[in-house]
Design a protein around this motif. Structure first.
Motif, PDB file in Angstrom:
ATOM      1  N   VAL A  25       1.327  -2.145  -8.300  1.00 31.06           N
ATOM      2  CA  VAL A  25       2.350  -2.470  -7.315  1.00 31.06           C
ATOM      3  C   VAL A  25       1.440  -3.171  -6.126  1.00 31.06           C
ATOM      4  CG1 VAL A  25       3.652  -1.436  -5.481  1.00 31.06           C
ATOM      5  CG2 VAL A  25       4.073  -0.868  -7.928  1.00 31.06           C
ATOM      6  N   TYR A  26       0.496  -2.657  -5.722  1.00 28.74           N
ATOM      7  CA  TYR A  26      -0.172  -3.029  -4.598  1.00 28.74           C
ATOM      8  C   TYR A  26      -0.894  -4.548  -5.202  1.00 28.74           C
ATOM      9  CZ  TYR A  26      -3.818  -3.307  -0.881  1.00 28.74           C
ATOM     10  OH  TYR A  26      -4.450  -3.826   0.289  1.00 28.74           O
ATOM     11  N   ALA A  27      -1.170  -4.683  -6.382  1.00 36.68           N
ATOM     12  CA  ALA A  27      -2.004  -6.030  -6.713  1.00 36.68           C
ATOM     13  C   ALA A  27      -1.068  -7.110  -7.014  1.00 36.68           C
ATOM     14  CB  ALA A  27      -2.845  -5.955  -7.867  1.00 36.68           C
ATOM     15  N   PHE A  49       0.858  -1.237   0.024  1.00 36.68           N
ATOM     16  CA  PHE A  49       0.047   0.006  -0.025  1.00 36.68           C
ATOM     17  C   PHE A  49       0.755   1.361  -0.037  1.00 36.68           C
ATOM     18  CE2 PHE A  49      -2.099   3.444   2.515  1.00 36.68           C
ATOM     19  CZ  PHE A  49      -3.285   3.604   1.540  1.00 36.68           C
ATOM     20  N   VAL A  50       1.963   1.325   0.849  1.00 35.92           N
ATOM     21  CA  VAL A  50       2.950   2.419   0.889  1.00 35.92           C
ATOM     22  C   VAL A  50       3.666   2.499  -0.339  1.00 35.92           C
ATOM     23  CG1 VAL A  50       5.126   3.116   1.831  1.00 35.92           C
ATOM     24  CG2 VAL A  50       3.043   2.234   3.407  1.00 35.92           C
ATOM     25  N   GLY A  51       3.856   1.444  -1.058  1.00 34.59           N
ATOM     26  CA  GLY A  51       4.435   1.498  -2.454  1.00 34.59           C
ATOM     27  C   GLY A  51       3.516   2.076  -3.510  1.00 34.59           C
ATOM     28  N   CYS A  52       2.369   1.781  -3.240  1.00 36.60           N
ATOM     29  CA  CYS A  52       0.987   2.067  -4.419  1.00 36.60           C
ATOM     30  C   CYS A  52       1.056   3.597  -3.930  1.00 36.60           C
ATOM     31  CB  CYS A  52      -0.008   1.517  -4.131  1.00 36.60           C
ATOM     32  SG  CYS A  52      -1.384   2.138  -4.783  1.00 36.60           S
ATOM     33  N   VAL A  53       1.120   4.117  -2.806  1.00 41.02           N
ATOM     34  CA  VAL A  53       0.965   5.579  -2.776  1.00 41.02           C
ATOM     35  C   VAL A  53       2.030   6.337  -3.304  1.00 41.02           C
ATOM     36  CG1 VAL A  53       0.686   7.285  -1.006  1.00 41.02           C
ATOM     37  CG2 VAL A  53      -0.632   5.187  -0.723  1.00 41.02           C
ATOM     38  N   LEU A  54       3.251   6.003  -2.754  1.00 42.11           N
ATOM     39  CA  LEU A  54       4.470   6.625  -3.300  1.00 42.11           C
ATOM     40  C   LEU A  54       4.616   6.675  -4.912  1.00 42.11           C
ATOM     41  CD1 LEU A  54       7.092   5.341  -0.473  1.00 42.11           C
ATOM     42  CD2 LEU A  54       5.978   7.470  -0.640  1.00 42.11           C
ATOM     43  N   PRO A 100       1.661  -8.856  -5.397  1.00 40.12           N
ATOM     44  CA  PRO A 100       1.542  -9.810  -4.321  1.00 40.12           C
ATOM     45  C   PRO A 100       0.253 -10.716  -4.412  1.00 40.12           C
ATOM     46  CG  PRO A 100       1.977  -7.821  -3.357  1.00 40.12           C
ATOM     47  CD  PRO A 100       1.604  -7.448  -4.361  1.00 40.12           C
ATOM     48  N   ALA A 101      -0.974 -10.078  -4.880  1.00 42.89           N
ATOM     49  CA  ALA A 101      -1.948 -10.898  -4.974  1.00 42.89           C
ATOM     50  C   ALA A 101      -1.962 -11.785  -6.181  1.00 42.89           C
ATOM     51  CB  ALA A 101      -3.256 -10.222  -5.124  1.00 42.89           C
ATOM     52  N   ALA A 102      -1.170 -11.269  -7.276  1.00 32.46           N
ATOM     53  CA  ALA A 102      -1.075 -12.171  -8.370  1.00 32.46           C
ATOM     54  C   ALA A 102      -0.123 -13.282  -8.359  1.00 32.46           C
ATOM     55  CB  ALA A 102      -0.656 -11.373  -9.677  1.00 32.46           C
ATOM     56  N   ILE A 103       0.860 -13.032  -7.549  1.00 29.31           N
ATOM     57  CA  ILE A 103       2.151 -13.998  -7.147  1.00 29.31           C
ATOM     58  C   ILE A 103       1.732 -15.027  -6.110  1.00 29.31           C
ATOM     59  CG2 ILE A 103       4.466 -14.356  -6.475  1.00 29.31           C
ATOM     60  CD1 ILE A 103       4.998 -11.619  -7.732  1.00 29.31           C
ATOM     61  N   ARG A 104       0.805 -14.570  -5.129  1.00 31.23           N
ATOM     62  CA  ARG A 104       0.584 -15.470  -4.201  1.00 31.23           C
ATOM     63  C   ARG A 104       0.150 -16.771  -4.593  1.00 31.23           C
ATOM     64  NH1 ARG A 104      -3.641 -16.840  -0.556  1.00 31.23           N
ATOM     65  NH2 ARG A 104      -3.056 -17.007   1.730  1.00 31.23           N
ATOM     66  N   PRO A 105      -0.785 -16.948  -5.677  1.00 27.90           N
ATOM     67  CA  PRO A 105      -1.327 -18.411  -5.997  1.00 27.90           C
ATOM     68  C   PRO A 105      -0.065 -19.171  -6.195  1.00 27.90           C
ATOM     69  CG  PRO A 105      -2.770 -16.955  -6.805  1.00 27.90           C
ATOM     70  CD  PRO A 105      -1.694 -15.935  -6.206  1.00 27.90           C
ATOM     71  N   PHE A 106       0.955 -18.747  -6.957  1.00 31.18           N
ATOM     72  CA  PHE A 106       2.031 -19.614  -7.365  1.00 31.18           C
ATOM     73  C   PHE A 106       2.901 -20.005  -6.084  1.00 31.18           C
ATOM     74  CE2 PHE A 106       0.944 -16.935 -11.028  1.00 31.18           C
ATOM     75  CZ  PHE A 106       0.805 -17.992 -12.203  1.00 31.18           C
ATOM     76  N   VAL A 107       3.304 -18.892  -5.311  1.00 23.89           N
ATOM     77  CA  VAL A 107       3.834 -19.443  -4.061  1.00 23.89           C
ATOM     78  C   VAL A 107       3.293 -20.452  -3.431  1.00 23.89           C
ATOM     79  CG1 VAL A 107       4.779 -18.567  -2.058  1.00 23.89           C
ATOM     80  CG2 VAL A 107       5.041 -17.311  -4.193  1.00 23.89           C
ATOM     81  N   VAL A 108       2.039 -20.460  -3.053  1.00 19.97           N
ATOM     82  CA  VAL A 108       1.258 -21.237  -2.218  1.00 19.97           C
ATOM     83  C   VAL A 108       0.989 -22.675  -2.877  1.00 19.97           C
ATOM     84  CG1 VAL A 108      -1.056 -22.072  -1.544  1.00 19.97           C
ATOM     85  CG2 VAL A 108      -0.358 -19.638  -1.110  1.00 19.97           C
ATOM     86  N   LEU A 117      -2.540   6.794 -15.737  1.00 22.67           N
ATOM     87  CA  LEU A 117      -1.342   5.835 -16.042  1.00 22.67           C
ATOM     88  C   LEU A 117      -0.595   5.802 -14.548  1.00 22.67           C
ATOM     89  CD1 LEU A 117      -0.065   6.733 -19.515  1.00 22.67           C
ATOM     90  CD2 LEU A 117      -1.205   4.684 -18.713  1.00 22.67           C
ATOM     91  N   SER A 118      -0.779   6.696 -13.873  1.00 21.55           N
ATOM     92  CA  SER A 118      -0.281   6.537 -12.480  1.00 21.55           C
ATOM     93  C   SER A 118      -0.923   5.936 -11.438  1.00 21.55           C
ATOM     94  CB  SER A 118       0.149   8.277 -11.998  1.00 21.55           C
ATOM     95  OG  SER A 118      -0.918   8.569 -11.726  1.00 21.55           O
ATOM     96  N   MET A 119      -2.173   5.969 -11.625  1.00 19.59           N
ATOM     97  CA  MET A 119      -2.794   5.157 -10.696  1.00 19.59           C
ATOM     98  C   MET A 119      -2.821   3.781 -11.019  1.00 19.59           C
ATOM     99  SD  MET A 119      -4.803   5.416  -7.988  1.00 19.59           S
ATOM    100  CE  MET A 119      -4.886   7.177  -7.953  1.00 19.59           C
ATOM    101  N   LEU A 120      -2.988   3.356 -12.208  1.00 20.45           N
ATOM    102  CA  LEU A 120      -2.667   1.850 -12.969  1.00 20.45           C
ATOM    103  C   LEU A 120      -1.213   1.486 -12.339  1.00 20.45           C
ATOM    104  CD1 LEU A 120      -3.855  -0.085 -14.653  1.00 20.45           C
ATOM    105  CD2 LEU A 120      -2.783   0.880 -16.716  1.00 20.45           C
ATOM    106  N   ALA A 121      -0.275   2.197 -12.347  1.00 20.91           N
ATOM    107  CA  ALA A 121       0.964   1.846 -12.177  1.00 20.91           C
ATOM    108  C   ALA A 121       1.096   1.429 -10.566  1.00 20.91           C
ATOM    109  CB  ALA A 121       2.136   2.819 -12.441  1.00 20.91           C
ATOM    110  N   GLY A 122       0.422   2.415  -9.694  1.00 22.02           N
ATOM    111  CA  GLY A 122       0.333   2.262  -8.060  1.00 22.02           C
ATOM    112  C   GLY A 122      -0.521   1.006  -7.702  1.00 22.02           C
ATOM    113  N   VAL A 123      -1.735   0.829  -8.640  1.00 25.36           N
ATOM    114  CA  VAL A 123      -2.605  -0.196  -8.172  1.00 25.36           C
ATOM    115  C   VAL A 123      -1.681  -1.680  -8.737  1.00 25.36           C
ATOM    116  CG1 VAL A 123      -4.836  -1.393  -8.614  1.00 25.36           C
ATOM    117  CG2 VAL A 123      -4.442   1.125  -8.257  1.00 25.36           C
TER     118      VAL A 123
END
Length: 144
Positions: A96-98, A70-75, A100-108, A88-94
């Motif tokens: 960064v936030y999303a 979330f901090v990374g998204c805001v910054l 981990p949600a995309a990577i998490r299923p692969f890690v699990v 575009l800035s909002m898309l880039a920020g979101v």
């Protein structure tokens, strides 16, 4: 059903308050209203009621795990907003936030596969000693 009605009312109230305060040009106060942990408190309370202490702690732990994103998204949004504009800035920020949600299923999934595989040491007893043939053609007992 009532928790969803409560979410709707509280969420709508927070969004309306942020829009009202922000409309009057006070961005700092609007950010304060938006960051009030009202939904967090309600979610922990409802999870505690329905799932007990472990459900509430699990939710709080998840909230802490996503805090750096979330901090990374805001910054990132703050840095990119004056350079490339709002969409575009909002898309880039979101993104960064999303991420981990995309990577998490692969890690699990990988973690689950590791837990199902037997450790390398446990495969050794499964190997049977090979019975060697002597010159005479009779099988000899393996030496122990």
């Amino acid at each position: 059903m009532w928790p969803y009605a409560l979410y709707f009312v509280v969420g709508g109230t927070v969004v309306t308050a942020v829009a009202y305060v922000g409309k009057h040009g006070d961005g700092m106060s609007a950010a304060f209203v938006a960051s009030l942990p009202v939904l967090f408190i309600i979610n922990v309370f409802l999870l505690y009621q329905n799932g007990g202490v472990s459900a509430g702690i699990s939710y709080a732990r998840g909230a802490l795990i996503y805090l750096p994103m979330f901090v990374g998204c805001v910054l990132l949004t703050m840095v990119l907003l004056p350079r490339i504009g709002m969409p575009l800035s909002m898309l880039a920020g979101v993104s960064v936030y999303a991420l981990p949600a995309a990577i998490r299923p692969f890690v699990v999934r990988r973690r689950m596969r590791r837990q199902k595989l037997p450790p390398a040491d446990s495969a050794l007893p499964l190997i049977q000693p090979v019975v060697s043939q002597s010159v005479t053609g009779y099988a000899e007992k393996p030496s122990s």
